[in-house]
Design a protein around this motif. Structure first.
Motif, PDB file in Angstrom:
ATOM      1  N   VAL A  20       0.142 -16.930   4.383  1.00  0.00           N
ATOM      2  CA  VAL A  20      -0.543 -17.287   5.633  1.00  0.00           C
ATOM      3  C   VAL A  20      -0.086 -16.398   6.608  1.00  0.00           C
ATOM      4  O   VAL A  20      -0.545 -15.307   7.415  1.00  0.00           O
ATOM      5  CB  VAL A  20      -0.813 -18.363   6.174  1.00  0.00           C
ATOM      6  N   ARG A  21       1.383 -16.472   6.793  1.00  0.00           N
ATOM      7  CA  ARG A  21       1.881 -15.573   7.606  1.00  0.00           C
ATOM      8  C   ARG A  21       1.865 -14.050   7.458  1.00  0.00           C
ATOM      9  O   ARG A  21       1.651 -13.202   8.206  1.00  0.00           O
ATOM     10  CB  ARG A  21       3.530 -16.052   7.672  1.00  0.00           C
ATOM     11  N   LEU A  22       2.044 -13.638   5.906  1.00  0.00           N
ATOM     12  CA  LEU A  22       2.002 -12.444   5.477  1.00  0.00           C
ATOM     13  C   LEU A  22       0.589 -11.762   5.843  1.00  0.00           C
ATOM     14  O   LEU A  22       0.555 -10.769   6.316  1.00  0.00           O
ATOM     15  CB  LEU A  22       2.267 -12.351   4.170  1.00  0.00           C
ATOM     16  N   THR A  23      -0.534 -12.504   5.694  1.00  0.00           N
ATOM     17  CA  THR A  23      -1.806 -12.200   6.078  1.00  0.00           C
ATOM     18  C   THR A  23      -1.930 -11.975   7.540  1.00  0.00           C
ATOM     19  O   THR A  23      -2.520 -10.735   8.082  1.00  0.00           O
ATOM     20  CB  THR A  23      -2.998 -12.963   5.410  1.00  0.00           C
ATOM     21  N   ARG A  28      -2.551  -7.948  11.982  1.00  0.00           N
ATOM     22  CA  ARG A  28      -1.993  -7.377  13.135  1.00  0.00           C
ATOM     23  C   ARG A  28      -1.736  -5.665  13.130  1.00  0.00           C
ATOM     24  O   ARG A  28      -1.680  -5.158  13.816  1.00  0.00           O
ATOM     25  CB  ARG A  28      -0.811  -8.269  13.527  1.00  0.00           C
ATOM     26  N   LYS A  29      -1.104  -5.580  11.763  1.00  0.00           N
ATOM     27  CA  LYS A  29      -0.692  -3.966  11.764  1.00  0.00           C
ATOM     28  C   LYS A  29      -2.003  -3.193  11.520  1.00  0.00           C
ATOM     29  O   LYS A  29      -1.700  -1.950  11.421  1.00  0.00           O
ATOM     30  CB  LYS A  29       0.086  -3.824  10.685  1.00  0.00           C
ATOM     31  N   ASP A 117       2.869  -7.248  -4.406  1.00  0.00           N
ATOM     32  CA  ASP A 117       4.160  -7.600  -4.316  1.00  0.00           C
ATOM     33  C   ASP A 117       4.699  -7.460  -3.091  1.00  0.00           C
ATOM     34  O   ASP A 117       5.913  -8.089  -2.618  1.00  0.00           O
ATOM     35  CB  ASP A 117       4.848  -7.126  -5.777  1.00  0.00           C
ATOM     36  N   SER A 118       4.680  -6.410  -2.457  1.00  0.00           N
ATOM     37  CA  SER A 118       5.347  -5.722  -1.394  1.00  0.00           C
ATOM     38  C   SER A 118       4.798  -5.976   0.005  1.00  0.00           C
ATOM     39  O   SER A 118       3.336  -5.962  -0.082  1.00  0.00           O
ATOM     40  CB  SER A 118       5.889  -4.578  -1.452  1.00  0.00           C
ATOM     41  N   HIS A 119       5.250  -6.148   1.107  1.00  0.00           N
ATOM     42  CA  HIS A 119       4.639  -6.208   2.458  1.00  0.00           C
ATOM     43  C   HIS A 119       3.848  -4.932   2.651  1.00  0.00           C
ATOM     44  O   HIS A 119       2.841  -5.160   3.205  1.00  0.00           O
ATOM     45  CB  HIS A 119       5.663  -6.342   3.510  1.00  0.00           C
ATOM     46  N   GLU A 120       4.484  -3.819   2.520  1.00  0.00           N
ATOM     47  CA  GLU A 120       3.798  -2.598   2.672  1.00  0.00           C
ATOM     48  C   GLU A 120       2.391  -2.361   2.012  1.00  0.00           C
ATOM     49  O   GLU A 120       1.447  -2.047   2.417  1.00  0.00           O
ATOM     50  CB  GLU A 120       4.765  -1.488   2.450  1.00  0.00           C
ATOM     51  N   VAL A 123      -0.457  -4.646   3.564  1.00  0.00           N
ATOM     52  CA  VAL A 123      -0.771  -4.041   4.631  1.00  0.00           C
ATOM     53  C   VAL A 123      -1.958  -3.013   4.261  1.00  0.00           C
ATOM     54  O   VAL A 123      -2.922  -2.846   4.854  1.00  0.00           O
ATOM     55  CB  VAL A 123       0.181  -3.332   5.504  1.00  0.00           C
ATOM     56  N   GLU A 124      -1.539  -2.192   3.229  1.00  0.00           N
ATOM     57  CA  GLU A 124      -2.476  -1.315   2.603  1.00  0.00           C
ATOM     58  C   GLU A 124      -3.743  -1.793   2.127  1.00  0.00           C
ATOM     59  O   GLU A 124      -4.807  -1.307   2.432  1.00  0.00           O
ATOM     60  CB  GLU A 124      -1.977  -0.388   1.520  1.00  0.00           C
ATOM     61  N   LEU A 125      -3.636  -2.996   1.424  1.00  0.00           N
ATOM     62  CA  LEU A 125      -4.663  -3.863   0.899  1.00  0.00           C
ATOM     63  C   LEU A 125      -5.720  -4.158   2.169  1.00  0.00           C
ATOM     64  O   LEU A 125      -6.893  -4.092   2.162  1.00  0.00           O
ATOM     65  CB  LEU A 125      -4.605  -5.118   0.171  1.00  0.00           C
TER      66      LEU A 125
END
Length: 143
Positions: A20-23, A28-29, A117-120, A123-125
């Motif tokens: 949830v936090r990651l999404t 936000r980015k 798998d990664s935060h970056e 964000v791209e997805l």
């Protein structure tokens, strides 16, 4: 449900607080402002969607592994209800199992997305999802 076209609404159905936090962070980015609504299990998701006072989401991001009512059951209920069947549902799952992908599309998911798998990469997805669903797609009115 009512759709407010000023800021898009997204219903995230996810029980993992980290996801949830990651999404939220990924949204936000991006260049889009969204109102994120969270349902932590399948029953809460259906309750949100059936509540006349809830905003009509522009789409649902749906995890498959949920407590109380799993994602495939939620998907089947949404797509089997004439008042919700046109609501875009994007499955967002860590599962890459062939049967989960096939079952999701058999139950009329609009897309099946694997959690990166990664935060970056996440964000791209999210940027790709937002660009497609908010810039390109014409959504049906809420029932």
């Amino acid at each position: 449900m009512v759709r407010d076209n000023t800021i898009p609404d997204v219903l995230l159905v996810e029980d993992n607080p980290g996801d949830v936090r990651l999404t939220r962070e990924a949204f936000r980015k991006t260049e889009f402002d969204v109102r994120m609504h969270i349902a932590t299990d399948g029953i809460k998701a259906i309750d949100f969607l059936r509540d006349d006072g809830s905003p009509c989401p522009d789409f649902v991001l749906l995890d498959l592994n949920l407590p109380r009512k799993d994602g495939l059951d939620v998907l089947e209920e949404i797509k089997g209800d004439p008042e919700m069947e046109q609501l875009p549902v994007l499955v967002l799952s860590s599962s890459t199992a062939r049967e989960d992908i096939i079952s999701s599309y058999e139950k009329h998911a609009n897309a099946y997305l694997s959690k990166p798998d990664s935060h970056e990469s996440f964000v791209e997805l999210v940027q790709a999802v937002e660009s497609f669903w908010f810039d390109r797609v014409r959504l049906p009115p809420c029932s």
